[in-house]
Motif scaffolding. Sequence first.
Motif, PDB file in Angstrom:
ATOM      1  N   THR A 286      57.337  59.006  55.102  1.00  0.00           N
ATOM      2  CA  THR A 286      56.324  58.305  55.897  1.00  0.00           C
ATOM      3  C   THR A 286      54.982  58.305  55.162  1.00  0.00           C
ATOM      4  N   LYS A 288      54.469  58.470  52.012  1.00  0.00           N
ATOM      5  CA  LYS A 288      54.508  57.525  50.892  1.00  0.00           C
ATOM      6  C   LYS A 288      54.419  56.091  51.401  1.00  0.00           C
ATOM      7  N   ALA A 289      55.110  55.806  52.526  1.00  0.00           N
ATOM      8  CA  ALA A 289      55.054  54.449  53.094  1.00  0.00           C
ATOM      9  C   ALA A 289      53.631  54.112  53.537  1.00  0.00           C
ATOM     10  N   PRO A 368      60.754  55.195  49.982  1.00  0.00           N
ATOM     11  CA  PRO A 368      59.934  55.086  51.192  1.00  0.00           C
ATOM     12  C   PRO A 368      60.545  54.175  52.242  1.00  0.00           C
ATOM     13  N   ALA A 369      61.521  53.323  51.821  1.00  0.00           N
ATOM     14  CA  ALA A 369      62.171  52.430  52.793  1.00  0.00           C
ATOM     15  C   ALA A 369      62.997  53.222  53.802  1.00  0.00           C
ATOM     16  N   VAL A 371      61.980  55.122  55.867  1.00  0.00           N
ATOM     17  CA  VAL A 371      61.244  55.178  57.137  1.00  0.00           C
ATOM     18  C   VAL A 371      61.719  54.111  58.116  1.00  0.00           C
ATOM     19  N   PHE A 372      62.388  53.072  57.593  1.00  0.00           N
ATOM     20  CA  PHE A 372      62.872  52.009  58.474  1.00  0.00           C
ATOM     21  C   PHE A 372      64.288  52.267  58.970  1.00  0.00           C
TER      22      PHE A 372
END
Lengths: 374, 249
Positions: A286, A288-289, A368-369, A371-372
Amino acid sequence: MISLAQRNLLHDKVRLTVTLTGIVFAVVLIVIELGLYVGFTQTTSCLIDHSGADLWVTSKHVPYLELGTPFNARKLYQVKVVPGVADAEKFINSWTRWNRLDGAQETVQVVGFNPDAGLGGPWNVVEGSIRDLKTPDGVMVDKVYKKKLGVSRVGEVFEINGHRARVVGFTRGIRAFTTDPYVFTSFRHAQDYAPLRDDQTTYILVKTEPGANVNEVRRNILARVKDVDVLTSAEFSRTTQRYWTLTTGAGIAILLAAVLGLIVGFVVVAQTIYATTMDHLKEFGTLKAMGAPNSYVYKVILIQATVGAVIGYTLGMIISGFVIRFAQPAGAPILMNGWMAISIFLLTLFMCAGAALVSINRVTKLDPAMVFKG
Amino acid sequence: MKAAIIVRDVTKTYAEGGASVRALRGVDLEVHSGEIVMLVGPSGSGKTTLLSIMGCILQASSGSIRIAGQEVGHLRENELPRVRLNHIGFVFQGFNLFPTLTAGENIELMLDLKGIRGPQARKRAYELLERVGLADKFDVVPANLSGGQKQRVAIARALAGDPKIILADEPTAALDSHAGRTIMEMMRDLAHERGRAVLIVTHDPRVLEFADRTIRIEDGMIDESAPELAVPVELLVQNKAQGVHNWLQ
């Protein structure tokens, strides 16, 4: 950043306990193994280091203190007249037999010196005095060996190599690394106990004049006295330490144990810090996102590791203090001093930071993806 | 209206084992400041991939992506965090709040990334929580907040960086209808009253009434047959969610 690092570390009390236990375990292990190694090393040369002499005159090619071979004691007078020599004294260090009152025998190292000069004499005298060694048959032993030698108090009489010996005092903390206790006495008595001929000595200890160049004095002695080696106390100390630690393998074993302690400690700490990071992996994703650069995330992990290191080190040192204190009477020479404490602190920091790098490597590869993904 | 995000002919191919999977096949899309756009489509259609690329989290295989006028398609991976930090606020389905930090600290963390710290950050975090109606929850940890409250904190956090673009991934999926409606009203206000470009990926038909535009994606392509989807008004009025869902399908 600091707040996140601290909270991550302190939030889960069970995880914190596990992490700190790992660090504390590593610190105690390193302190004890390293303390044993340093204690062992220093014990091998303690007679030299506490002798008060600047130079040691020995027979040729003496590899270490305990293997001094006798030479003509008249060389003492040749040494005494060398320019720059303030004082020179005969000194004996030799293995011999101690007869206990119950009839049992123990091997001891008799140490003979001139009680009037003090060079090569005992230190940490806690009962009696060095002057008492001038009395007939006077000897002094360390309290830690009382049981081994069957000694209970000052005044008791024993036999060393068939000669009478009377205990006139005790020292504290003078351990012989060979486990054969040192028995301090006057040079004259030591010649009987060793035994050594009247015209022989195993060493000549030299005190140089204030301001004299020690190396120059050494060269002068070598020029005037034949068939001897002359070593500075530091050189002889190193030679003796090197012999016992490297040549015999005993020191290597302890050093290996210390290194092993370091590796085990590192693995334990790496594992616990890695597990802590894994627990918060989604949060790092999160972060990093949200736009945090990798360096920001690294700092959070390193702060976590540093806080853990500081707390773990403090607790580890307290526990080690107790261990050292209880180990002393048992005869285990675990040494701890200021520079060792600082070194171990830096080592703990390095160990925790190194362990954090393992976690950082995992976080670097974090997508970081993630997080989705719900 | 000014285009905050412009996507042109974007493709994305994943390597999966020995084969390659084309998740996006030449997508064109614009999201303007002041509008709220819904991105709908079945699972595996490429919604999240497109959202990730628009959010500079994932890099496209080819094509052009302009964020606030800056071409980001060719930027190196280590340059993308700066774009995310300066231009984009994220709202996640699972809230993604930091459980060890309080609501206020969650927002302060975002401000810390922007270089705002200390009393100034605390004051700003309080103002943002006040804006989402949660000023009294400043010192409360996420575990003690309801789902709707958590998402409002997440919105406040997303706004902390003062982004021109808000990207939301299923922001109402974990919420009941009342909380979901509150969140969508906030999203709408962000677009209409504060001029943010808001793109929402959703499966939730209840939220479609808040859309200025609804874009359907299927098999990695924008469905040209319904470029600006209009949901039948009577379904929205009656809030017949299942009906809207069926209609979308």
